[in-house]
Design an enzyme around this catalytic site. Sequence first.
Site, short mmCIF file in Angstrom:
data_model
loop_
_atom_site.label_atom_id
_atom_site.label_comp_id
_atom_site.label_asym_id
_atom_site.label_seq_id
_atom_site.Cartn_x
_atom_site.Cartn_y
_atom_site.Cartn_z
N ALA B 87 0.81 -1.23 0.00
CA ALA B 87 0.00 0.00 0.00
C ALA B 87 0.85 1.28 0.00
O ALA B 87 0.44 2.28 0.57
CB ALA B 87 -0.98 0.01 1.18
N LYS B 288 6.22 11.48 -0.13
CA LYS B 288 4.87 10.97 -0.35
C LYS B 288 4.93 9.47 -0.63
O LYS B 288 4.21 8.69 -0.05
CB LYS B 288 4.22 11.69 -1.53
N GLU B 292 3.50 2.08 -5.71
CA GLU B 292 2.55 1.38 -6.57
C GLU B 292 2.16 2.15 -7.81
O GLU B 292 1.84 1.58 -8.85
CB GLU B 292 1.26 1.10 -5.79
#
Lengths: 450, 336, 164
Positions: B87, B288, B292
Site C-alpha cells: 500500500a 509521499k 505502486e
Amino acid sequence: MSPDLNVVGNSVGRSDGIGHVTGRTRYTADRSFPGMLHLKMVRSPLHHARIRGIDLSAAERVPGFVRALTARDVPHNCYTILGLIGVEPEEEFVLAEDRVRFKGEAIVAIVAETEAAALEAVSKVQLDLEELPAVFDVEEALEPGAPIVTHWGNNTFMFEGHPCRRVRLGDVEQAFQQADYIVEGVYNTSPIEHAPLETTGCIAVPEANGRYTVYTNTQALYFSLDNTAIILQVPGSQLHFVGGTVGGGFGGKVDVIVEPIATLAAMKTNRPVRYTYSRAEEMQVSSTRSAWRIYVKDGVTRDGHIIARKVTSYADSGAYSRQTPYALTKHAANAAGPYAIPNVAIDAYCVYTNRQPTSAMRGFGVTMASFALEVQMDKIAEKVGADPWTIRFINAYHDGDMKPHRKLVEDATLIETMQAAATRVGHELPDVFRSMTSAPRDAGHDGGRS
Amino acid sequence: MARLRGTGIAAVNYPTGMNLGGDPSQALIHATTSGSFVVSLSATDLGQGLKTVIGQIAAETLGVEFGEIVIDTADTDTGPHDMGTFASRATHRVGNAVIAAATEARQALLEVAAEELEAAVDDLEGDGHGNLLVKGVPTRSVRIAEIASMAQFKYGRTIAGRGAYMKPKSLVDPETGAMDPDSTEAHACTVAEVEVDTETGVVTVLSIRSAYEVGRQVNPALVQGQIAGGAWMGMSHALYETTAPYYPAVDHSPRDFSEYLMPGPLEMPEIECVVLEMPSSNGPYGVKGIGEMTANSPIPAIANAIYHATGVRFDDLPITPEKILRGLDAKRSGPS
Amino acid sequence: MASTIVAFELGGREVEVMVKPMTTLQSALRDQLGFTATKEGCRQGGCGSCTVLVNDEPMLSCLLPVEDVAGQRVTTLESLTPTQGLHPLQQAFLDANAFQCGYCTPGMTMLAQALLDHNPAPDRGDITQALTGNICRCTGYGPIVRAIEVAAQAMHAGEEGQPR
Ligand code: FES
Ligand code: FES
C-alpha cells in the site's frame, strides 16, 4: 536536493546491490536444512464441488510418503486473513472441508521425503467430488438463481449492512437533470497475476528450544506470524519469522497462504518442511488482481465541467475475499478521480465467483479506477469539443476541495504535474492553464472556473 | 493496411499509506561501540530499495554518514512490529518511525556529548557528517563515533531510540462513505505515443513520457527505477496480461510464462520522466511515496492513444491484437 | 533407479555429484553443491533465471539433465565474481541499478556474459534480442540493457588497454 539535507535526496547506491550482482543475496528458496521434507498440495480439479470423500490409501503407499494433513488436522481451520483487523465473516479454509469453491483450492497437504515423492503421492490421492454449477462473471453472480459461492446465501461481501461500499456526496440524480450532457462508459479489466520471479514459499524449521523458525518471503512478517499463531492456536512466542529480500511481491505475498500449513507440518513431523509454489501454482492458485467491471455515468456542462459522477464497480473477488474488501474501500475513496465534482455516488461491490481468489496487487483498487476514469475523461472531452488537457485542467481538484468521501484535499499537485508533462512533450498550454496552481480556490486562483 | 499513430494522456492521483486497519510501523535504533547505528525493523525489502532509503533517513536524522547505518530487518525476534510492506506505506510509515527513533537516539547522544564537552545540550549541533560541535566554537568538536564509544565504556549509558508511527484506524461511514483512509496524495501525468498496425492488430508503444510529483525523493535513482519498471508493468497490463483466457473457457488459464504474456525488452518504448518535489506535510522529510502508482497512468494513456490512432474505443483490458482487429472491422462495416 | 556419479568442471574446479536420472543441473547446483546464485523462477524453461554457461554457451539449467554436462565446463555467477572487486558486468549492473528484487540478475548477467563473449560490441538491438528469453518483472528491462551497454564498453576499453 534540499541544501539543508546531507543524505536524503542523494542517489546513494543500494545497500543490497553487491549481494544482488554477485548472487549472494539469500532468498527463501536458497535455504536448505538437513532432513528437510517437502509439502505438496492436493487441489480441486473442479471449479465448484462438494467433497464426498478422500481416499489416501494409495498415496500412503508411495515410497517417501511421510504424512498427510486434512482439514481435521488444522486447529483453527480458517484463512480469513483480515480477521486480524476485525474484518468478518470467516469464510475461507486452510484446507477444504465439505466444499471447494475454485479450481486449485487446497484439500490435502502431502508431506514427503522428496519433492518427487510428494508429487507422486499427491497424484495418488483419490477425491470423490460432486460437481456443482459454477459462476465466473460478477453480474451473473448477482442474478437471482446464480450458483451461490459463499456460505451465507448470496455472492456479495457485506459492508456494515450494505452489499457494496457506498460513497455519497450531493445529489447526483438532480445534477444529471441539470447537466447538458450525460457521458457513460463501461470498463472491463482482466484478472492479472503478480508473477513475481520468485514464487511464494517458506520453510518451517523446528528449533531445539521448542520454537519454530519460519523462513518466508512474505511481504508482511508480523501479519503472517499473527495469522499463523491464530490458525495453529499456539502462542506467538512459539513462532519466529525470518524474511529477507523478497524476489518480487507486487501485493501477492501479503496473503498468508503457505506459512500456516508448512508450520503445522513441521509440528506434526518434527522435521523442517518446505512449501514453495510451483510456477503453475503461482499462476493458477495464488491470488490475482481482481477482474473489474466499472460503470461510469457523468453529468457534464456545455463548457466541460463535471457536475455529477456515478460509479458502479464490481470487483471479482473470486471464491474468497482475502484482501479484496479492503481494496473496494480504497477504490471507493478514489473512484471519482483527482477532480472536483460536487455530486458523486459510488457503489463498489465485492462479488464472489468461482474464479481463483483475488487479493492485494500494486495499485490496490485504484489502478483500474484510474484506467476507467481517465478514458472517461477523454470521452467527455470529445463530447464537449474540448481537448484532453483542457478537460483535465478545468476539473482538477485544488487543495481545500472536498473529496466525495468528505476528506479535504491536501498535497494536491495534479495541475503542476500536468504542466510539467505538457512541457516535457512540447505541448503548448494556453496561459490560463500555464498559470494555474493547485492552491486553494479562495487564495486568488479560481482554477479556471468563472 | 496502415500503421496509425496516436497520442494519449492520463492524469492520476495516488493515495499513499493506508490506515483502514490502523497499520502501524515501529523502529528501534542503537549505537555500537564503533559509532555505527543499528536500525532494527521487521519491514521487508521487496526490491524497491527499502533498506537503502530507510538507511538514508536514519543517517540524515542522526547526522552520520550513510555507511554508518546498519539495517537489521525482517526478523520478528529482533525487529519491532511492522504491518508490512504494501500500500505504498513503507517509506512513509517506516520512515516516520525511524525519524522518531533516531531523534530519541540523537538526544541520548547529545546528552553524553554535552557531558564530555562540558556544554549544554542546546549548544551542540551536528555537521551532518559524523561530528558534533559546540555552536560558534569550531575548535570544540567531537566525533559521534567517539561519543558512542565513551557512552559504553566511560559513562555506562545507552545510545538508543524507539520510534513508532501510526495514523489511527479510519472508520468508514457506511451510508456516506466518509473516511480518512490515507496520508497524502502523489500525482502523475503520462503521455503515451503508439503505433497501431491495422493488418496485424499489434500495438507498438513508441514512448511513455511522464511527470511525477512524489513529495521529497529520498533517492532519485531509485525513484527513476520505480517509474521505468512501473511504465513497463502498466504497458503490460494495458496490452498483454490476463489470467482469464480469450479461448474458450476459464479452464484454459495460463500455467507459465509461455502462456502468460508480458512484453519483453524488444517491445519496450522510450521511457522518460520529470519528477517534481513538493514535500508533503506528514511524510518523512516530505516524502509521499512512489511504490505502486507508476503502473497506473500508462494504462489509460495507452488506451487513449489507441483511440486517437484508430478512432475506435477499446474499453476492455488487455487490448489485444484480436480486439483491435475486431474493433477495426466493426468500424469499417459501420453502424448496423 | 540407481544413482550415478557425474563429474564436471564448475568455475575452474572439478566437482562430483551423485544423482538420480533426470536430475537437472539446476538442482545439482542448488540442492547438492549449495551454489544458489543460479535461481529457479519456473523450472520449466520459461524465465531464464537459471541461465548458466556450459562451455561458454548460455543454457537453461532447469532443462538440462546433469548427465549432459559430464566432463563439460560450467560457469555460474559465483565463478564470474573475481576474488577482489567485481566483474565489469557486475559493476555496470550495480552502477545502473539494473535490478530491483535481484532475482533475475544472475540469469541476466550470465546471458550478458555469453553475448559479450560472442559479440564484444553489441548494439542496443543485439542486446534486447539476446535478452528476450529472460524475464524481469521489476525493472522494465531498460536499466539492464543500459548496464550491458556500459559493461561492453568497459570491457572493450579494458582489452584495448592491455599490453599485447
Ligand atoms: S528456472 Fe529455468 S527457465 Fe525458469
Ligand atoms: S529485478 Fe526483480 S525480476 Fe528483475
